[in-house]
Design a protein around this motif. Sequence first.
Motif, PDB file in Angstrom:
ATOM      1  N   VAL A  84       0.893  -1.225   0.061  1.00  0.00           N
ATOM      2  CA  VAL A  84       0.062   0.002  -0.114  1.00  0.00           C
ATOM      3  C   VAL A  84       0.843   1.201   0.019  1.00  0.00           C
ATOM      4  N   LEU A  85       2.056   1.264   0.830  1.00  0.00           N
ATOM      5  CA  LEU A  85       2.755   2.480   0.777  1.00  0.00           C
ATOM      6  C   LEU A  85       3.504   2.402  -0.729  1.00  0.00           C
ATOM      7  N   ILE A  86       3.497   1.430  -1.209  1.00  0.00           N
ATOM      8  CA  ILE A  86       4.295   1.387  -2.621  1.00  0.00           C
ATOM      9  C   ILE A  86       3.401   2.326  -3.520  1.00  0.00           C
ATOM     10  N   ILE A  87       2.058   1.730  -3.511  1.00  0.00           N
ATOM     11  CA  ILE A  87       0.933   2.564  -4.237  1.00  0.00           C
ATOM     12  C   ILE A  87       0.972   3.892  -3.945  1.00  0.00           C
ATOM     13  N   VAL A  88       0.923   4.347  -2.669  1.00  0.00           N
ATOM     14  CA  VAL A  88       0.675   5.685  -2.271  1.00  0.00           C
ATOM     15  C   VAL A  88       1.958   6.472  -2.895  1.00  0.00           C
ATOM     16  N   TRP A  89       2.952   6.074  -2.892  1.00  0.00           N
ATOM     17  CA  TRP A  89       4.079   6.635  -3.412  1.00  0.00           C
ATOM     18  C   TRP A  89       4.030   6.838  -4.914  1.00  0.00           C
ATOM     19  N   GLU A  90       3.870   5.702  -5.601  1.00  0.00           N
ATOM     20  CA  GLU A  90       3.523   5.988  -6.885  1.00  0.00           C
ATOM     21  C   GLU A  90       2.472   6.770  -7.279  1.00  0.00           C
ATOM     22  N   THR A  91       1.203   6.978  -6.712  1.00  0.00           N
ATOM     23  CA  THR A  91       0.429   7.913  -6.804  1.00  0.00           C
ATOM     24  C   THR A  91       0.770   9.555  -6.672  1.00  0.00           C
ATOM     25  N   VAL A  92       1.519   9.385  -5.815  1.00  0.00           N
ATOM     26  CA  VAL A  92       2.022  10.921  -5.398  1.00  0.00           C
ATOM     27  C   VAL A  92       3.023  11.234  -6.412  1.00  0.00           C
ATOM     28  N   ALA A  93       3.928  10.410  -6.815  1.00  0.00           N
ATOM     29  CA  ALA A  93       4.994  10.744  -7.742  1.00  0.00           C
ATOM     30  C   ALA A  93       4.248  10.970  -9.072  1.00  0.00           C
ATOM     31  N   ALA A  94       3.149  10.327  -9.334  1.00  0.00           N
ATOM     32  CA  ALA A  94       2.229  10.445 -10.627  1.00  0.00           C
ATOM     33  C   ALA A  94       1.656  11.756 -10.648  1.00  0.00           C
ATOM     34  N   LEU A  95       1.069  12.565  -9.550  1.00  0.00           N
ATOM     35  CA  LEU A  95       0.430  13.627  -9.324  1.00  0.00           C
ATOM     36  C   LEU A  95       1.615  14.650  -9.657  1.00  0.00           C
ATOM     37  N   VAL A  96       2.553  14.493  -8.870  1.00  0.00           N
ATOM     38  CA  VAL A  96       3.777  15.495  -8.880  1.00  0.00           C
ATOM     39  C   VAL A  96       4.290  15.615 -10.356  1.00  0.00           C
ATOM     40  N   LEU A  97       4.358  14.578 -10.963  1.00  0.00           N
ATOM     41  CA  LEU A  97       5.053  14.735 -12.632  1.00  0.00           C
ATOM     42  C   LEU A  97       3.908  14.982 -13.435  1.00  0.00           C
ATOM     43  N   VAL A  98       2.777  14.756 -13.115  1.00  0.00           N
ATOM     44  CA  VAL A  98       1.581  15.482 -14.016  1.00  0.00           C
ATOM     45  C   VAL A  98       1.750  16.917 -13.927  1.00  0.00           C
ATOM     46  N   ALA A  99       1.693  17.320 -12.643  1.00  0.00           N
ATOM     47  CA  ALA A  99       1.854  18.890 -12.189  1.00  0.00           C
ATOM     48  C   ALA A  99       3.152  19.482 -13.151  1.00  0.00           C
ATOM     49  N   GLY A 100       4.340  18.698 -12.874  1.00  0.00           N
ATOM     50  CA  GLY A 100       5.543  19.286 -13.675  1.00  0.00           C
ATOM     51  C   GLY A 100       5.322  19.176 -15.079  1.00  0.00           C
ATOM     52  N   THR A 101       4.810  18.237 -15.758  1.00  0.00           N
ATOM     53  CA  THR A 101       4.284  18.202 -17.259  1.00  0.00           C
ATOM     54  C   THR A 101       3.282  19.534 -17.696  1.00  0.00           C
ATOM     55  N   TRP A 102       2.676  19.690 -16.674  1.00  0.00           N
ATOM     56  CA  TRP A 102       1.542  20.686 -16.858  1.00  0.00           C
ATOM     57  C   TRP A 102       2.261  22.274 -17.092  1.00  0.00           C
ATOM     58  N   PHE A 103       3.422  22.341 -15.952  1.00  0.00           N
ATOM     59  CA  PHE A 103       3.876  23.673 -16.168  1.00  0.00           C
ATOM     60  C   PHE A 103       4.963  23.631 -17.206  1.00  0.00           C
ATOM     61  N   TRP A 104       5.640  22.403 -17.696  1.00  0.00           N
ATOM     62  CA  TRP A 104       6.260  22.486 -18.746  1.00  0.00           C
ATOM     63  C   TRP A 104       5.677  23.042 -20.228  1.00  0.00           C
ATOM     64  N   ALA A 105       4.241  22.613 -20.360  1.00  0.00           N
ATOM     65  CA  ALA A 105       3.468  22.833 -21.247  1.00  0.00           C
ATOM     66  C   ALA A 105       2.951  24.360 -21.339  1.00  0.00           C
ATOM     67  N   ARG A 106       2.867  24.858 -19.934  1.00  0.00           N
ATOM     68  CA  ARG A 106       2.757  26.207 -19.797  1.00  0.00           C
ATOM     69  C   ARG A 106       3.757  27.118 -19.998  1.00  0.00           C
ATOM     70  N   ARG A 107       4.849  26.774 -20.092  1.00  0.00           N
ATOM     71  CA  ARG A 107       6.105  27.360 -20.156  1.00  0.00           C
ATOM     72  C   ARG A 107       6.595  28.041 -18.976  1.00  0.00           C
ATOM     73  N   ASP A 108       6.130  27.651 -17.655  1.00  0.00           N
ATOM     74  CA  ASP A 108       6.503  28.111 -16.368  1.00  0.00           C
ATOM     75  C   ASP A 108       7.821  27.197 -15.780  1.00  0.00           C
ATOM     76  N   HIS A 109       8.715  27.317 -16.486  1.00  0.00           N
ATOM     77  CA  HIS A 109      10.038  26.707 -16.503  1.00  0.00           C
ATOM     78  C   HIS A 109      10.445  26.342 -15.147  1.00  0.00           C
ATOM     79  N   ASP A 110      10.587  27.372 -14.262  1.00  0.00           N
ATOM     80  CA  ASP A 110      11.031  27.124 -12.981  1.00  0.00           C
ATOM     81  C   ASP A 110      10.220  26.194 -12.063  1.00  0.00           C
ATOM     82  N   ARG A 111       8.997  26.404 -12.253  1.00  0.00           N
ATOM     83  CA  ARG A 111       7.955  25.407 -11.398  1.00  0.00           C
ATOM     84  C   ARG A 111       8.201  24.134 -12.083  1.00  0.00           C
ATOM     85  N   ALA A 112       8.093  24.005 -13.458  1.00  0.00           N
ATOM     86  CA  ALA A 112       8.364  22.782 -14.015  1.00  0.00           C
ATOM     87  C   ALA A 112       9.237  22.015 -13.595  1.00  0.00           C
ATOM     88  N   ARG A 113      10.570  22.644 -13.807  1.00  0.00           N
ATOM     89  CA  ARG A 113      12.004  22.170 -13.220  1.00  0.00           C
ATOM     90  C   ARG A 113      11.832  21.417 -11.687  1.00  0.00           C
TER      91      ARG A 113
END
Length: 178
Positions: A84-113
């Motif tokens: 369950v802890l692995i799944i929680v870690w994967e889920t949080v990582a996915a959400l953080v990476l989706v947010a990072g991808t979103w900021f790359w697409a919006r060209r907010d490079h500092d937040r994206a990085r």
Amino acid sequence: MTTTPTTATTATGRTSGTALPLAAGVLTGILALYIALVALGNITDFGTNQQFVRHVLAMDTTFKDDDLMWRAVTSTALQDTAYVLIIVWETVAALVLVAGTWFWARRDHDRARRLSTYGLLMLVLLFGAGFIAVGGEWFAMWQSKTWNGLDAATRVFLLSGVALIVNQLPGAVRRDAS
């Protein structure tokens, strides 16, 4: 006016540096999609990888060397908690990476990085420290012909490392000169 390898000068004299931020965003997006699908699969098909985690932690398909078997975790409650802890870690990582991808697409490079770095480090920790080091070595997963996830973990670890390097390259975050 000087240009960098990631910056092209247009006919109007403006610069547009898209190569490295685009690469960083695409790599981050690929890993966001991957880990989101992994987490979704583990949530919707809980039992499949639950058995994987149980067998790795129990060390029941290893060489059963007495010098190593004391490491085995045979409590199903502890095994399931780890899963369950692995799944929680994967889920949080996915959400953080989706947010990072979103900021790359919006060209907010500092937040994206920043967000991409956090998410990618989460994958490096999970697949490198968790699956390769702890699962592979501590629980001797490498000895199992049936429950050995080292090849898959190594692929994700290496892809995450490459994405992390690209995210950290100086040109990945464009600084507009005023």
